[in-house]
Scaffold this motif. Structure first.
Motif, PDB file in Angstrom:
ATOM      1  N   ILE A  37      -2.836   3.631  -3.126  1.00 37.12           N
ATOM      2  CA  ILE A  37      -2.717   2.660  -4.214  1.00 37.12           C
ATOM      3  C   ILE A  37      -2.321   1.325  -3.593  1.00 37.12           C
ATOM      4  CG2 ILE A  37      -1.391   1.967  -6.239  1.00 37.12           C
ATOM      5  CD1 ILE A  37      -1.043   4.826  -6.954  1.00 37.12           C
ATOM      6  N   THR A  38      -3.067   0.274  -3.919  1.00 39.75           N
ATOM      7  CA  THR A  38      -2.713  -1.073  -3.511  1.00 39.75           C
ATOM      8  C   THR A  38      -2.143  -1.783  -4.728  1.00 39.75           C
ATOM      9  OG1 THR A  38      -4.478  -1.115  -1.888  1.00 39.75           O
ATOM     10  CG2 THR A  38      -3.571  -3.224  -2.535  1.00 39.75           C
ATOM     11  N   GLN A  39      -0.938  -2.336  -4.575  1.00 37.92           N
ATOM     12  CA  GLN A  39      -0.265  -3.013  -5.670  1.00 37.92           C
ATOM     13  C   GLN A  39      -0.025  -4.459  -5.267  1.00 37.92           C
ATOM     14  OE1 GLN A  39       3.698  -1.588  -6.337  1.00 37.92           O
ATOM     15  NE2 GLN A  39       3.723  -2.306  -8.434  1.00 37.92           N
ATOM     16  N   TRP A  47      -3.464  -3.282  -9.759  1.00 39.84           N
ATOM     17  CA  TRP A  47      -3.441  -2.020  -9.025  1.00 39.84           C
ATOM     18  C   TRP A  47      -4.865  -1.608  -8.690  1.00 39.84           C
ATOM     19  CZ3 TRP A  47      -0.343  -2.740 -13.305  1.00 39.84           C
ATOM     20  CH2 TRP A  47       1.011  -2.613 -13.103  1.00 39.84           C
ATOM     21  N   LYS A  48      -5.020  -1.013  -7.534  1.00 39.33           N
ATOM     22  CA  LYS A  48      -6.324  -0.506  -7.132  1.00 39.33           C
ATOM     23  C   LYS A  48      -6.122   0.817  -6.407  1.00 39.33           C
ATOM     24  CE  LYS A  48     -10.523  -1.822  -4.775  1.00 39.33           C
ATOM     25  NZ  LYS A  48     -11.195  -2.850  -4.017  1.00 39.33           N
ATOM     26  N   SER A  49      -6.848   1.842  -6.820  1.00 41.22           N
ATOM     27  CA  SER A  49      -6.772   3.159  -6.176  1.00 41.22           C
ATOM     28  C   SER A  49      -7.996   3.366  -5.296  1.00 41.22           C
ATOM     29  CB  SER A  49      -6.713   4.251  -7.233  1.00 41.22           C
ATOM     30  OG  SER A  49      -5.568   4.122  -8.013  1.00 41.22           O
ATOM     31  N   TRP A  50      -7.788   3.976  -4.122  1.00 44.46           N
ATOM     32  CA  TRP A  50      -8.873   4.230  -3.195  1.00 44.46           C
ATOM     33  C   TRP A  50      -8.459   5.325  -2.235  1.00 44.46           C
ATOM     34  CZ3 TRP A  50      -7.597   2.380   1.821  1.00 44.46           C
ATOM     35  CH2 TRP A  50      -6.502   1.524   1.860  1.00 44.46           C
ATOM     36  N   LYS A  51      -9.413   5.818  -1.453  1.00 48.04           N
ATOM     37  CA  LYS A  51      -9.166   6.891  -0.481  1.00 48.04           C
ATOM     38  C   LYS A  51      -9.275   6.339   0.933  1.00 48.04           C
ATOM     39  CE  LYS A  51     -10.791  10.760  -3.197  1.00 48.04           C
ATOM     40  NZ  LYS A  51      -9.803  11.804  -3.130  1.00 48.04           N
ATOM     41  N   ARG A  61     -13.452   2.483  -0.444  1.00 50.34           N
ATOM     42  CA  ARG A  61     -13.015   1.681  -1.594  1.00 50.34           C
ATOM     43  C   ARG A  61     -13.970   1.760  -2.714  1.00 50.34           C
ATOM     44  NH1 ARG A  61      -9.245  -3.056   0.012  1.00 50.34           N
ATOM     45  NH2 ARG A  61      -8.304  -2.115   1.773  1.00 50.34           N
ATOM     46  N   ASP A  85      -4.975   9.609  -0.929  1.00 49.45           N
ATOM     47  CA  ASP A  85      -5.236   8.763  -2.090  1.00 49.45           C
ATOM     48  C   ASP A  85      -4.247   7.608  -2.019  1.00 49.45           C
ATOM     49  OD1 ASP A  85      -7.224  10.417  -3.120  1.00 49.45           O
ATOM     50  OD2 ASP A  85      -5.786  11.621  -4.237  1.00 49.45           O
ATOM     51  N   ARG A 130       0.857  -1.186   0.000  1.00 47.20           N
ATOM     52  CA  ARG A 130       0.000   0.000   0.000  1.00 47.20           C
ATOM     53  C   ARG A 130       0.889   1.230   0.000  1.00 47.20           C
ATOM     54  NH1 ARG A 130      -4.459  -1.545   4.538  1.00 47.20           N
ATOM     55  NH2 ARG A 130      -5.478  -3.164   3.323  1.00 47.20           N
ATOM     56  N   LYS A 162      -0.338   8.065  -2.368  1.00 49.27           N
ATOM     57  CA  LYS A 162      -0.013   8.878  -3.525  1.00 49.27           C
ATOM     58  C   LYS A 162       0.064  10.346  -3.153  1.00 49.27           C
ATOM     59  CE  LYS A 162      -2.625   8.878  -7.336  1.00 49.27           C
ATOM     60  NZ  LYS A 162      -3.361   8.414  -8.500  1.00 49.27           N
TER      61      LYS A 162
END
Length: 68
Positions: A37-39, A49-53, A68, A35, A12, A15
């Motif tokens: 990013i899960t890699q 990759w997944k972006s979330w707050k 999510r 913000d 995690r 960003k």
């Protein structure tokens, strides 16, 4: 029968972040909305990759709430 196991890990990263009104429930320090990013990696090769707050503490790093 031979079975191979490969290394899969998940990282995690933050960003960017900005301050938000409120405090952490654990250490009473300030919080920020970030913000994230899960890699997910398979054998050191990133494939998802997944972006979330999330709202995180700026001092202890605890995740207070995620969107999510």
């Amino acid at each position: 029968m031979v079975c191979f196991c490969f290394l899969v890990d998940q990282r995690r990263k933050v960003k960017r972040s900005k301050p938000v009104a409120g405090t952490c429930s654990r250490c009473r320090c300030s919080a920020s909305v970030a913000d994230m990013i899960t890699q997910t990696r398979f054998c050191y090769i990133p494939f998802y990759w997944k972006s979330w707050k999330a709202i995180i503490c700026t001092f202890c790093g605890a995740m207070l709430k995620s969107y999510r």
